[in-house]
Design a protein around this motif. Structure first.
Motif, short mmCIF file in Angstrom:
data_model
loop_
_atom_site.label_atom_id
_atom_site.label_comp_id
_atom_site.label_asym_id
_atom_site.label_seq_id
_atom_site.Cartn_x
_atom_site.Cartn_y
_atom_site.Cartn_z
N UNK A 93 0.89 -1.14 -0.07
CA UNK A 93 0.10 0.03 -0.06
C UNK A 93 0.78 1.28 0.22
N UNK A 94 1.96 1.19 0.80
CA UNK A 94 2.97 2.33 0.82
C UNK A 94 3.44 2.60 -0.71
N UNK A 95 3.81 1.27 -1.40
CA UNK A 95 4.45 1.70 -2.66
C UNK A 95 3.34 2.09 -3.38
N UNK A 96 1.97 1.83 -3.64
CA UNK A 96 0.99 2.30 -4.19
C UNK A 96 0.97 3.81 -3.81
N UNK A 97 1.04 4.21 -2.77
CA UNK A 97 0.80 5.64 -2.58
C UNK A 97 2.16 6.34 -3.24
N UNK A 98 3.19 5.70 -3.08
CA UNK A 98 4.50 6.43 -3.73
C UNK A 98 4.25 6.59 -5.36
N UNK A 99 3.41 5.69 -5.92
CA UNK A 99 3.11 5.76 -7.47
C UNK A 99 1.99 6.48 -7.75
N UNK A 100 1.51 7.26 -6.73
CA UNK A 100 0.20 8.27 -6.91
C UNK A 100 -1.16 7.37 -7.38
N UNK A 101 -0.94 6.17 -6.87
CA UNK A 101 -2.22 5.17 -6.86
C UNK A 101 -3.24 5.22 -5.90
N UNK A 102 -4.46 5.85 -6.11
CA UNK A 102 -5.46 5.95 -4.90
C UNK A 102 -5.97 4.66 -4.64
N UNK A 103 -6.15 4.21 -3.32
CA UNK A 103 -6.64 3.00 -2.79
C UNK A 103 -7.94 3.39 -1.89
N UNK A 104 -9.19 2.73 -2.43
CA UNK A 104 -10.30 2.62 -1.71
C UNK A 104 -10.33 1.20 -1.06
N UNK A 105 -10.85 1.30 0.34
CA UNK A 105 -10.94 -0.18 0.96
C UNK A 105 -12.22 0.17 1.68
N UNK A 106 -13.02 -1.32 1.95
CA UNK A 106 -14.00 -1.37 2.74
C UNK A 106 -13.89 -1.17 4.13
N UNK A 107 -14.99 -0.57 4.85
CA UNK A 107 -14.92 -0.42 6.21
C UNK A 107 -16.13 -1.02 6.75
N UNK A 108 -17.00 -1.63 5.84
CA UNK A 108 -18.43 -2.32 6.33
C UNK A 108 -19.66 -1.98 5.50
N UNK A 109 -20.71 -2.82 5.72
CA UNK A 109 -21.63 -2.80 5.01
C UNK A 109 -22.91 -2.53 5.79
N UNK A 110 -22.73 -1.94 7.09
CA UNK A 110 -23.96 -2.23 8.10
C UNK A 110 -23.59 -0.86 8.81
N UNK A 111 -23.97 0.41 8.45
CA UNK A 111 -23.85 1.51 9.16
C UNK A 111 -24.51 1.75 10.79
N UNK A 112 -25.75 1.12 10.70
CA UNK A 112 -26.31 1.17 11.92
C UNK A 112 -25.72 0.11 13.15
N UNK A 113 -24.88 -0.93 12.70
CA UNK A 113 -24.40 -1.83 13.61
C UNK A 113 -23.00 -2.06 13.37
N UNK A 114 -22.36 -2.11 12.39
CA UNK A 114 -21.01 -2.74 12.56
C UNK A 114 -19.92 -1.97 11.55
N UNK A 115 -20.06 -0.87 11.12
CA UNK A 115 -19.16 -0.23 10.35
C UNK A 115 -18.05 0.04 11.38
N UNK A 116 -16.83 -0.52 11.30
CA UNK A 116 -15.79 -0.43 12.34
C UNK A 116 -14.53 -0.27 11.64
N UNK A 117 -13.36 -0.08 12.47
CA UNK A 117 -11.80 -0.15 11.97
C UNK A 117 -11.74 -1.58 11.25
#
Length: 133
Positions: A93-117
């Motif tokens: 992921x650090x190499x992706x950032x050095x190459x200016x690649x934007x990375x999106x990743x999941x934090x959860x699919x249930x905002x009411x109960x379990x979106x967490x780190x």
């Protein structure tokens, strides 16, 4: 993974995410956020226990996408950030950032109960995305 199996969506989740991103809306289909973009599908090694192998192959997949010239990497899954070494993935992921690649990743699919780190969305330079309802 290598060969055609690395690009085969065995669960359907990747195909759904690709449609949300790049769907053209043709024939009453899904209109994605960025119709017309090219998608490089990469499937990491799947295991019964965790759903995917975060240690080597996930890092390899990120590095492969960077090497192939990806501008954006979408990681549509994540795991609790405990219980295993994260060094290889973090380095990729650090190499992706050095190459200016934007990375999106999941934090959860249930905002009411379990979106967490979740890993890797909790890493520097990664944009976390979760459900809102």
């Amino acid at each position: 993974l290598s060969g055609d199996s690395a690009h085969t969506d065995v669960s359907g989740h990747g195909t759904i995410m690709a449609a949300l991103i790049a769907g053209t809306g043709a024939d009453n289909g899904v209109q994605g956020l960025a119709p017309g973009v090219d998608i490089l599908p990469i499937r990491t090694h799947e295991t019964e226990a965790s759903g995917f192998d975060v240690e080597g192959t996930f890092a390899d997949a990120v590095q492969y996408a960077v090497d192939e010239g990806a501008d954006i990497i979408s990681v549509s899954n994540g795991i609790q950030p405990t219980g295993y070494a994260q060094d290889e993935v973090t380095a990729a992921l650090e190499e992706a950032a050095r190459q200016d690649v934007l990375v999106f990743a999941a934090t959860g699919n249930d905002a009411e109960n379990s979106n967490m780190e979740m890993f890797p969305s909790n890493q520097d330079g990664v944009v976390g995305v979760g459900a809102v309802d």
